[in-house]
Motif scaffolding. Structure first.
Motif, PDB file in Angstrom:
ATOM      1  N   PRO A  39     -11.829 -10.524 -37.986  1.00  0.00           N
ATOM      2  CA  PRO A  39     -11.950 -10.131 -39.400  1.00  0.00           C
ATOM      3  C   PRO A  39     -13.196 -10.751 -40.029  1.00  0.00           C
ATOM      4  N   ALA A  40     -13.741 -10.074 -41.029  1.00  0.00           N
ATOM      5  CA  ALA A  40     -14.922 -10.575 -41.736  1.00  0.00           C
ATOM      6  C   ALA A  40     -14.875 -10.087 -43.171  1.00  0.00           C
ATOM      7  N   ARG A  41     -15.640 -10.737 -44.026  1.00  0.00           N
ATOM      8  CA  ARG A  41     -15.774 -10.327 -45.421  1.00  0.00           C
ATOM      9  C   ARG A  41     -17.223  -9.943 -45.662  1.00  0.00           C
ATOM     10  N   LEU A  42     -17.455  -8.704 -46.071  1.00  0.00           N
ATOM     11  CA  LEU A  42     -18.806  -8.214 -46.343  1.00  0.00           C
ATOM     12  C   LEU A  42     -18.983  -7.984 -47.833  1.00  0.00           C
ATOM     13  N   ARG A  43     -20.235  -8.067 -48.250  1.00  0.00           N
ATOM     14  CA  ARG A  43     -20.595  -7.745 -49.644  1.00  0.00           C
ATOM     15  C   ARG A  43     -21.559  -6.573 -49.594  1.00  0.00           C
ATOM     16  N   LEU A  44     -20.995  -5.381 -49.673  1.00  0.00           N
ATOM     17  CA  LEU A  44     -21.754  -4.163 -49.446  1.00  0.00           C
ATOM     18  C   LEU A  44     -22.307  -3.537 -50.715  1.00  0.00           C
ATOM     19  N   LEU A  45     -21.808  -3.942 -51.873  1.00  0.00           N
ATOM     20  CA  LEU A  45     -22.247  -3.303 -53.109  1.00  0.00           C
ATOM     21  C   LEU A  45     -23.623  -3.820 -53.525  1.00  0.00           C
ATOM     22  N   GLU A  46     -24.166  -3.222 -54.550  1.00  0.00           N
ATOM     23  CA  GLU A  46     -25.492  -3.591 -55.037  1.00  0.00           C
ATOM     24  C   GLU A  46     -25.512  -5.053 -55.458  1.00  0.00           C
ATOM     25  N   ASP A  47     -26.622  -5.728 -55.114  1.00  0.00           N
ATOM     26  CA  ASP A  47     -26.817  -7.150 -55.423  1.00  0.00           C
ATOM     27  C   ASP A  47     -25.793  -8.041 -54.724  1.00  0.00           C
ATOM     28  N   ARG A 198     -25.921  -3.582 -45.197  1.00  0.00           N
ATOM     29  CA  ARG A 198     -26.441  -3.979 -46.504  1.00  0.00           C
ATOM     30  C   ARG A 198     -26.837  -2.731 -47.284  1.00  0.00           C
ATOM     31  N   PHE A 199     -26.725  -2.849 -48.626  1.00  0.00           N
ATOM     32  CA  PHE A 199     -27.125  -1.765 -49.514  1.00  0.00           C
ATOM     33  C   PHE A 199     -28.610  -1.875 -49.802  1.00  0.00           C
ATOM     34  N   ARG A 200     -29.348  -0.848 -49.460  1.00  0.00           N
ATOM     35  CA  ARG A 200     -30.792  -0.754 -49.683  1.00  0.00           C
ATOM     36  C   ARG A 200     -31.528  -2.046 -49.305  1.00  0.00           C
ATOM     37  N   PRO A 201     -31.426  -2.453 -48.059  1.00  0.00           N
ATOM     38  CA  PRO A 201     -32.096  -3.692 -47.640  1.00  0.00           C
ATOM     39  C   PRO A 201     -33.614  -3.513 -47.600  1.00  0.00           C
ATOM     40  N   ARG A 202     -34.311  -4.627 -47.683  1.00  0.00           N
ATOM     41  CA  ARG A 202     -35.765  -4.673 -47.547  1.00  0.00           C
ATOM     42  C   ARG A 202     -36.057  -5.372 -46.222  1.00  0.00           C
TER      43      ARG A 202
END
Length: 456
Positions: A39-47, A198-202
């Protein structure tokens, strides 16, 4: 060769805010690369806001990348820290049948070892083969990069995993799994696009070197039409197999679920924006940012191409045996009944058992393979898509070639068959064992669009 415990068918650092791609660098005392499903916790939303409960291979929030070399032994040990068994398949790898699809039961004492020598260089994918709709949508996959025997000088190497997630406003995975309407329809379409989780990564891109982009579509059902704004990439490979290089010329690169492609780009002209062509809209999903190095890129031969793999080419000169496969089911597919678990079942019973698709009137794996081939025999599959949907198909352990007018098509491990169309796919059955052939759409494979064949 170390054999898996169970067979499937027997009954470069990122910029700020961009996670590092996890590399399988945990070596055991006996020389295995240890990979854990957990299991993992991701932060996929903007910022980086919100929180998504996910299941990943590896401990990093970025996709796991396993690196190997063509012709050299690879030793992997899989451990399942989830609360359910996991079936994994090496998509596109022509390795031994005993280790290309494995079953890992929960618990550290149920570890499964895979030891094999990758025959082909290229970009490959490790992903679920059972309960695909849930496990793939939760993020459980990895990329296997097999470098060429002889290193290719002057090339940077960047992996990009494209995905769409079905999320609510807080970032949690939305909707119930096992939805019958999704299974017989388009599938589980996501509403949130990511690159490398990731959301819109650079993502950094060197100015003074060419970069080999290794692209993987990890979505359940969505075919990704990828656009490159500010560049005209050179297509080098599909499904891990080198092709005759050609520019995209502003067209979208189409990748069905599970398909891969290798492209050549350079940051010499500046930044590159990645976007998806959604037909009714174009959505930017990430950025390749020209950073390090000067403005002059390294020289590259005008006739540059990836070295070809030594592939088994089908022999069409002797009128090979033809096997007919009919894809059936789904909304508008006219499936009234099919064989399930050895008995004919009506559509209502099929749906109650989570099935709504069939191949040659059989929903899901049958006790006996659909056909048997002698080792070295060329088989011509005549595949008719009698459904109302375009169908991307994948063959295990082999590569096939679309047969038609014009130049020979490149060898690959997947093919897309339009609704109502018939496509001839020829392959040389050179890899012994029991293998699968199935839909690359997770919900359809779960729902019965899968069969097996034996090479003896």
């Amino acid at each position: 060769m170390t054999v898996s415990r169970r067979r499937f068918l027997a009954g470069a650092a990122a910029l700020a805010g961009m996670p590092r791609l996890a590399r399988a660098e945990v070596l055991t005392a006996d020389g295995f690369i240890e990979i854990r499903a957990a299991p993992a916790r991701l932060r996929l939303l903007e910022d980086g806001s919100g929180e998504t409960a996910a299941w990943l291979l590896g401990s990093s929030p970025g996709p796991l990348v396993i690196r190997a070399r063509q012709g050299e032994e690879l030793k992997l040990r899989f451990i399942n820290d989830l609360d359910r068994e996991v079936w994994l398949h090496f998509f596109g790898v022509r390795g031994p049948a005993e280790v290309m699809t494995i079953n890992i039961l929960p618990g550290p004492d149920q570890a499964v070892d895979c030891v094999f020598t990758p025959p082909d260089a290229g970009t490959f994918w490790i992903a679920p083969m059972a309960d695909q709709s849930r496990l793939r949508d939760m993020g459980l996959s990895a990329v296997l990069v097999v470098a060429e025997r002889e290193p290719l000088p002057g090339l940077e190497d960047t992996v990009l995993v494209l995905d769409d997630w079905k999320l609510d406003e807080g970032g949690a995975i939305a909707g119930a799994f096992g939805d019958v309407e999704a299974m017989v329809g388009e599938g589980r379409l996501g509403n949130w696009f990511t690159v490398n989780n990731r959301f819109r990564p650079r993502i950094p891109l060197r100015r003074d070197a060419y970069t080999r982009l290794r692209l993987v579509n990890a979505a359940n059902v969505r075919t990704m039409g990828l656009l490159f704004k500010g560049a005209d990439p050179l297509l080098l490979a599909r499904d891990g197999q080198p092709v005759r290089p050609g520019l995209l010329n502003g067209k979208a690169l189409s990748l069905a679920p599970g398909q891969r492609a290798d492209l050549l780009v350079s940051g010499a002209e500046g930044d590159i924006r990645l976007a998806l062509d959604l037909f009714e809209d174009v959505v930017e999903i990430g950025y390749l940012i020209a950073g390090e190095g000067g403005s002059e890129r390294a020289a590259l031969a005008e006739n540059f191409a990836l070295p070809p793999n030594d592939l088994p080419v089908p022999d069409l000169s002797g009128d090979p045996r033809t096997v007919m496969l009919v894809l059936q089911g789904g909304i508008g597919g006219g499936l009234a009944s099919a064989v399930l678990n050895g008995a004919e079942r009506d559509l209502r019973t099929l749906l109650q058992n989570g099935k709504g698709w069939a191949i040659n009137g059989v929903a899901g794996p049958a006790p006996q393979p659909a056909f048997t081939a002698s080792r070295g025999e060329t088989i011509r599959l005549q595949v008719t898509n009698a459904t109302a949907f375009s169908q991307p198909l994948h063959i295990h352990g082999h590569v096939w070639q679309a047969i038609g007018a014009g130049d020979p098509a490149p060898l690959a491990d997947s093919a897309v068959i339009s609704a109502g169309e018939t496509l001839s796919l020829a392959f040389k059955a050179d890899n012994p064992g029991l293998w699968a052939l199935h839909s690359l759409v997770a919900e359809r494979s779960d729902g019965g669009l899968i069969t097996s064949f034996l090479v003896d």
